[in-house]
Design a protein around this motif. Structure first.
Motif, PDB file in Angstrom:
ATOM      1  N   VAL A 176       0.813  -1.203   0.000  1.00  0.00           N
ATOM      2  CA  VAL A 176       0.000   0.000   0.000  1.00  0.00           C
ATOM      3  C   VAL A 176       0.848   1.254   0.000  1.00  0.00           C
ATOM      4  N   ILE A 177       1.966   1.243   0.673  1.00  0.00           N
ATOM      5  CA  ILE A 177       2.780   2.453   0.768  1.00  0.00           C
ATOM      6  C   ILE A 177       4.060   2.340  -0.054  1.00  0.00           C
ATOM      7  N   SER A 178       4.145   1.367  -0.931  1.00  0.00           N
ATOM      8  CA  SER A 178       5.330   1.228  -1.772  1.00  0.00           C
ATOM      9  C   SER A 178       5.293   2.252  -2.889  1.00  0.00           C
ATOM     10  N   GLY A 179       6.444   2.518  -3.472  1.00  0.00           N
ATOM     11  CA  GLY A 179       6.514   3.456  -4.575  1.00  0.00           C
ATOM     12  C   GLY A 179       5.706   3.004  -5.772  1.00  0.00           C
ATOM     13  N   GLN A 180       5.729   1.712  -6.039  1.00  0.00           N
ATOM     14  CA  GLN A 180       4.981   1.169  -7.171  1.00  0.00           C
ATOM     15  C   GLN A 180       3.484   1.369  -6.987  1.00  0.00           C
ATOM     16  N   ALA A 181       2.998   1.101  -5.773  1.00  0.00           N
ATOM     17  CA  ALA A 181       1.578   1.286  -5.497  1.00  0.00           C
ATOM     18  C   ALA A 181       1.192   2.748  -5.576  1.00  0.00           C
ATOM     19  N   ARG A 182       2.035   3.614  -5.060  1.00  0.00           N
ATOM     20  CA  ARG A 182       1.768   5.051  -5.098  1.00  0.00           C
ATOM     21  C   ARG A 182       1.620   5.524  -6.538  1.00  0.00           C
ATOM     22  N   HIS A 183       2.539   5.087  -7.395  1.00  0.00           N
ATOM     23  CA  HIS A 183       2.509   5.479  -8.799  1.00  0.00           C
ATOM     24  C   HIS A 183       1.225   4.989  -9.464  1.00  0.00           C
ATOM     25  N   LYS A 184       0.854   3.757  -9.183  1.00  0.00           N
ATOM     26  CA  LYS A 184      -0.324   3.165  -9.798  1.00  0.00           C
ATOM     27  C   LYS A 184      -1.601   3.903  -9.395  1.00  0.00           C
ATOM     28  N   LEU A 185      -1.732   4.162  -8.097  1.00  0.00           N
ATOM     29  CA  LEU A 185      -2.942   4.822  -7.615  1.00  0.00           C
ATOM     30  C   LEU A 185      -3.033   6.270  -8.081  1.00  0.00           C
ATOM     31  N   GLU A 186      -1.899   6.960  -8.132  1.00  0.00           N
ATOM     32  CA  GLU A 186      -1.919   8.352  -8.570  1.00  0.00           C
ATOM     33  C   GLU A 186      -2.372   8.475 -10.019  1.00  0.00           C
ATOM     34  N   HIS A 187      -2.091   7.445 -10.828  1.00  0.00           N
ATOM     35  CA  HIS A 187      -2.531   7.456 -12.217  1.00  0.00           C
ATOM     36  C   HIS A 187      -3.966   6.955 -12.360  1.00  0.00           C
ATOM     37  N   ALA A 188      -4.364   6.048 -11.471  1.00  0.00           N
ATOM     38  CA  ALA A 188      -5.680   5.423 -11.606  1.00  0.00           C
ATOM     39  C   ALA A 188      -6.801   6.237 -10.975  1.00  0.00           C
ATOM     40  N   VAL A 189      -6.524   6.875  -9.833  1.00  0.00           N
ATOM     41  CA  VAL A 189      -7.560   7.599  -9.100  1.00  0.00           C
ATOM     42  C   VAL A 189      -7.477   9.071  -9.487  1.00  0.00           C
ATOM     43  N   ASN A 190      -8.461   9.530 -10.235  1.00  0.00           N
ATOM     44  CA  ASN A 190      -8.430  10.856 -10.833  1.00  0.00           C
ATOM     45  C   ASN A 190      -9.620  11.678 -10.359  1.00  0.00           C
ATOM     46  N   GLY A 191      -9.346  12.858  -9.807  1.00  0.00           N
ATOM     47  CA  GLY A 191     -10.410  13.688  -9.256  1.00  0.00           C
ATOM     48  C   GLY A 191     -11.428  14.131 -10.284  1.00  0.00           C
ATOM     49  N   ASP A 192     -10.980  14.496 -11.483  1.00  0.00           N
ATOM     50  CA  ASP A 192     -11.918  14.930 -12.515  1.00  0.00           C
ATOM     51  C   ASP A 192     -12.815  13.782 -12.957  1.00  0.00           C
ATOM     52  N   SER A 193     -12.261  12.572 -13.007  1.00  0.00           N
ATOM     53  CA  SER A 193     -13.062  11.408 -13.365  1.00  0.00           C
ATOM     54  C   SER A 193     -14.098  11.112 -12.287  1.00  0.00           C
ATOM     55  N   ILE A 194     -13.704  11.240 -11.017  1.00  0.00           N
ATOM     56  CA  ILE A 194     -14.643  11.054  -9.911  1.00  0.00           C
ATOM     57  C   ILE A 194     -15.744  12.101  -9.975  1.00  0.00           C
ATOM     58  N   ALA A 195     -15.370  13.352 -10.279  1.00  0.00           N
ATOM     59  CA  ALA A 195     -16.360  14.423 -10.393  1.00  0.00           C
ATOM     60  C   ALA A 195     -17.360  14.127 -11.508  1.00  0.00           C
ATOM     61  N   GLN A 196     -16.874  13.585 -12.621  1.00  0.00           N
ATOM     62  CA  GLN A 196     -17.777  13.221 -13.712  1.00  0.00           C
ATOM     63  C   GLN A 196     -18.780  12.166 -13.258  1.00  0.00           C
ATOM     64  N   SER A 197     -18.288  11.189 -12.489  1.00  0.00           N
ATOM     65  CA  SER A 197     -19.166  10.118 -12.014  1.00  0.00           C
ATOM     66  C   SER A 197     -20.221  10.657 -11.052  1.00  0.00           C
ATOM     67  N   VAL A 198     -19.812  11.544 -10.144  1.00  0.00           N
ATOM     68  CA  VAL A 198     -20.770  12.145  -9.219  1.00  0.00           C
ATOM     69  C   VAL A 198     -21.776  12.991  -9.985  1.00  0.00           C
ATOM     70  N   SER A 199     -21.301  13.715 -10.998  1.00  0.00           N
ATOM     71  CA  SER A 199     -22.170  14.590 -11.774  1.00  0.00           C
ATOM     72  C   SER A 199     -23.288  13.843 -12.479  1.00  0.00           C
ATOM     73  N   LEU A 200     -23.057  12.565 -12.793  1.00  0.00           N
ATOM     74  CA  LEU A 200     -24.087  11.792 -13.481  1.00  0.00           C
ATOM     75  C   LEU A 200     -25.377  11.720 -12.665  1.00  0.00           C
ATOM     76  N   GLY A 201     -25.227  11.640 -11.342  1.00  0.00           N
ATOM     77  CA  GLY A 201     -26.411  11.592 -10.491  1.00  0.00           C
ATOM     78  C   GLY A 201     -27.243  12.850 -10.609  1.00  0.00           C
ATOM     79  N   THR A 202     -26.581  14.003 -10.591  1.00  0.00           N
ATOM     80  CA  THR A 202     -27.291  15.271 -10.730  1.00  0.00           C
ATOM     81  C   THR A 202     -27.891  15.402 -12.118  1.00  0.00           C
ATOM     82  N   GLN A 203     -27.101  15.047 -13.147  1.00  0.00           N
ATOM     83  CA  GLN A 203     -27.582  15.197 -14.515  1.00  0.00           C
ATOM     84  C   GLN A 203     -28.794  14.303 -14.779  1.00  0.00           C
TER      85      GLN A 203
END
Length: 228
Positions: free
Chosen positions: A71-98
């Motif tokens: 969980v705290i390894s460099g490899q995991a950090r790199h993977k999560l930083e690329h995979a978990v994206n705030g704008d993508s999360i915002a798009q998903s949340v926005s679908l509920g409102t839309q």
């Protein structure tokens, strides 16, 4: 920049929802109007992996071992930083409102300001993080959606929500070629990190849709009350 860290907090059950709310739908005849939808995550809405437990016994050492040192390894950090994206999360949340504005207000989405929208609908994510506990992995999202009357600049409707959504293989099974094998259908940080970046993003984004559905349900209730 996003950072991964270990954080000792209260149990997941202690992370309660909080919200802010404005309902002026009765004052603005928005039904059937054209709407421009905008989404974004604030720059400091940093994602993280947090160990969430009520510490007993040997605390930190045991907790890290419980979710895996990966969980705290460099490899995991790199993977999560690329995979978990705030704008993508915002798009998903926005679908509920839309979806709710389409279903209950018949708002018509337009592509841009050149289409002369009557309403601007904004969804903003202010914080998001992955929470890891012995009970499994969860997504915490804090954000808000609001409708603005373009002619006056006044807020027609607004709802802010903080939600913790338990992650399970159901968020992946319908979209990815494989689901995570787990007896309780709940997976932890180690299992999540066996997935590809695209699969991790799918799991997180589909969990974020739950927050959007909650905001959409609030809007549905407000539409109903505005007709009383």
């Amino acid at each position: 920049m996003k950072h991964l860290h270990i954080l000792l907090l209260l149990p997941l059950a202690g992370l309660l929802a909080a919200c802010g709310h404005t309902n002026n739908l009765a004052k603005f005849p928005v039904a059937g109007k054209k709407a421009l939808f905008r989404v974004h995550a604030v720059p400091d809405a940093a994602s993280s992996i947090s160990v969430v437990e009520s510490p007993v016994k040997n605390t930190v050492v045991d907790l890290i071992a419980a979710v895996g040192s990966v969980v705290i390894s460099g490899q995991a950090r790199h993977k999560l930083e690329h995979a978990v994206n705030g704008d993508s999360i915002a798009q998903s949340v926005s679908l509920g409102t839309q979806n709710a504005t389409s279903d209950y207000l018949s708002l018509r989405a337009v592509a841009g300001m050149q289409d002369d929208p009557d309403i601007i609908v904004e969804t903003e994510i202010t914080e998001y993080k992955l929470l890891s506990a012995s009970a499994g992995l969860a997504l915490y999202v804090s954000g808000k959606s609001r409708m603005i009357d373009r002619a006056t600049g006044q807020i027609v409707w607004e709802d802010s929500e903080n939600r913790t959504v338990q992650l399970s293989e159901t968020y992946l099974a319908a979209f990815a070629p494989r689901a995570i094998a787990s007896g309780a259908s709940i997976f932890n940080a180690v299992q999540l990190l066996t997935l590809s970046e695209e699969e991790i993003r799918t799991v997180v984004d589909n969990a974020a849709m739950e927050v959007g559905r909650e905001i959409g349900e609030t809007l549905r209730g407000d539409v109903a009350s505005s007709h009383h």
